[in-house]
Scaffold this motif. Structure first.
Motif, PDB file in Angstrom:
ATOM      1  N   ALA A  40       0.825  -1.208   0.000  1.00  0.00           N
ATOM      2  CA  ALA A  40       0.000   0.000   0.000  1.00  0.00           C
ATOM      3  C   ALA A  40       0.858   1.257   0.000  1.00  0.00           C
ATOM      4  O   ALA A  40       0.551   2.241  -0.683  1.00  0.00           O
ATOM      5  CB  ALA A  40      -0.938   0.000   1.200  1.00  0.00           C
ATOM      6  N   TYR A 148      -7.930  -1.313   1.197  1.00  0.00           N
ATOM      7  CA  TYR A 148      -7.173  -2.562   1.050  1.00  0.00           C
ATOM      8  C   TYR A 148      -7.850  -3.620   1.920  1.00  0.00           C
ATOM      9  O   TYR A 148      -8.085  -3.390   3.106  1.00  0.00           O
ATOM     10  CB  TYR A 148      -5.719  -2.388   1.496  1.00  0.00           C
ATOM     11  CG  TYR A 148      -4.931  -1.489   0.580  1.00  0.00           C
ATOM     12  CD1 TYR A 148      -4.153  -2.020  -0.448  1.00  0.00           C
ATOM     13  CD2 TYR A 148      -4.973  -0.107   0.725  1.00  0.00           C
ATOM     14  CE1 TYR A 148      -3.439  -1.196  -1.304  1.00  0.00           C
ATOM     15  CE2 TYR A 148      -4.258   0.728  -0.121  1.00  0.00           C
ATOM     16  CZ  TYR A 148      -3.499   0.175  -1.133  1.00  0.00           C
ATOM     17  OH  TYR A 148      -2.788   0.999  -1.991  1.00  0.00           O
ATOM     18  N   ARG A 202      -7.193  -4.042  -3.806  1.00  0.00           N
ATOM     19  CA  ARG A 202      -7.161  -2.590  -3.667  1.00  0.00           C
ATOM     20  C   ARG A 202      -8.374  -2.026  -4.406  1.00  0.00           C
ATOM     21  O   ARG A 202      -8.526  -2.224  -5.611  1.00  0.00           O
ATOM     22  CB  ARG A 202      -5.887  -1.981  -4.249  1.00  0.00           C
ATOM     23  CG  ARG A 202      -5.819  -0.442  -4.086  1.00  0.00           C
ATOM     24  CD  ARG A 202      -4.523   0.113  -4.643  1.00  0.00           C
ATOM     25  NE  ARG A 202      -4.378   1.541  -4.333  1.00  0.00           N
ATOM     26  CZ  ARG A 202      -4.685   2.542  -5.166  1.00  0.00           C
ATOM     27  NH1 ARG A 202      -5.168   2.271  -6.391  1.00  0.00           N
ATOM     28  NH2 ARG A 202      -4.516   3.809  -4.800  1.00  0.00           N
TER      29      ARG A 202
END
Length: 209
Positions: A40, A148, A202
């Motif tokens: 991320a 996420y 995502r």
């Protein structure tokens, strides 16, 4: 911070002492948690300097990982007070400033999008059908930048369809497939450990910049 260092720190966190099956409480292992947050941050820039929320935070692993990677502000939300107590102590041990709030994600109220990124390992919905989708629906309404989330690989088509059609995601991408180690936590578990294939997703909210 390097990936191995992050994984090592997360591996030292305390986990559930008496997990509650009705909440599908399973620890998010350091291998998965470190890769989730490292990706991320290093692939998308969604952690450092951001406001990050950990939905269904349990013992705080994902939120603490975000704090270690430089998140500006981290809040963990969970319905279970016992888990939040462990999460608080985990953050305190690492001298991290993480806030924890007891609430049911399904009742989460928001007036404006002050959370940039949401990270979560929601219930898979095996005990309560649709629990995973409840989390995803709320997350996509609350996050301004990205969500996420971990979901069973067997639900991939369903997750993508629901995210794009029902929850108005701008995009829904499987970043990688991981092996989720489920330890022998409950009486009905016959094996010492079971590997479950999970997708790291995502999602980008429809109104993200």
């Amino acid at each position: 911070m390097k990936l191995k260092q992050l994984e090592g720190l997360l591996g030292n966190l305390d986990q559930f002492t008496a997990p509650k099956i009705e909440l599908e409480q399973y620890p998010t292992g350091p291998h998965i948690a470190s890769r989730m947050l490292f990706t991320a941050e290093n692939s998308f820039g969604d952690v450092s300097g951001k406001v990050v929320a950990d939905f269904g935070c349990g013992c705080g692993t994902l939120g603490i990982a975000a704090a270690l990677l430089g998140a500006d502000h981290v809040v963990g939300f969970d319905v279970d007070a016992d888990s939040l107590e462990i999460a608080y102590l985990n953050a305190e041990e690492l001298e991290l400033d993480v806030n924890f709030v007891q609430c049911d994600i399904r009742n989460f109220e928001f007036r404006e999008k002050i959370i940039d990124t949401i990270v979560m390992n929601p219930p898979f919905g095996t005990r309560k059908k649709g629990a995973d989708m409840d989390f995803l629906s709320v997350a996509l309404k609350v996050a301004s930048q990205a969500v996420y989330s971990l979901h069973k690989t067997t639900t991939r088509d369903h997750i993508r369809r629901a995210a794009m059609r029902d929850y108005n995601a701008k995009s829904a991408e499987v970043l990688c497939e991981l092996r989720y180690d489920v330890p022998q936590l409950y009486k009905f578990h016959k094996k010492k450990e079971v590997d479950i294939a999970v997708d790291l997703w995502r999602f980008v909210p429809i109104d993200a910049a």
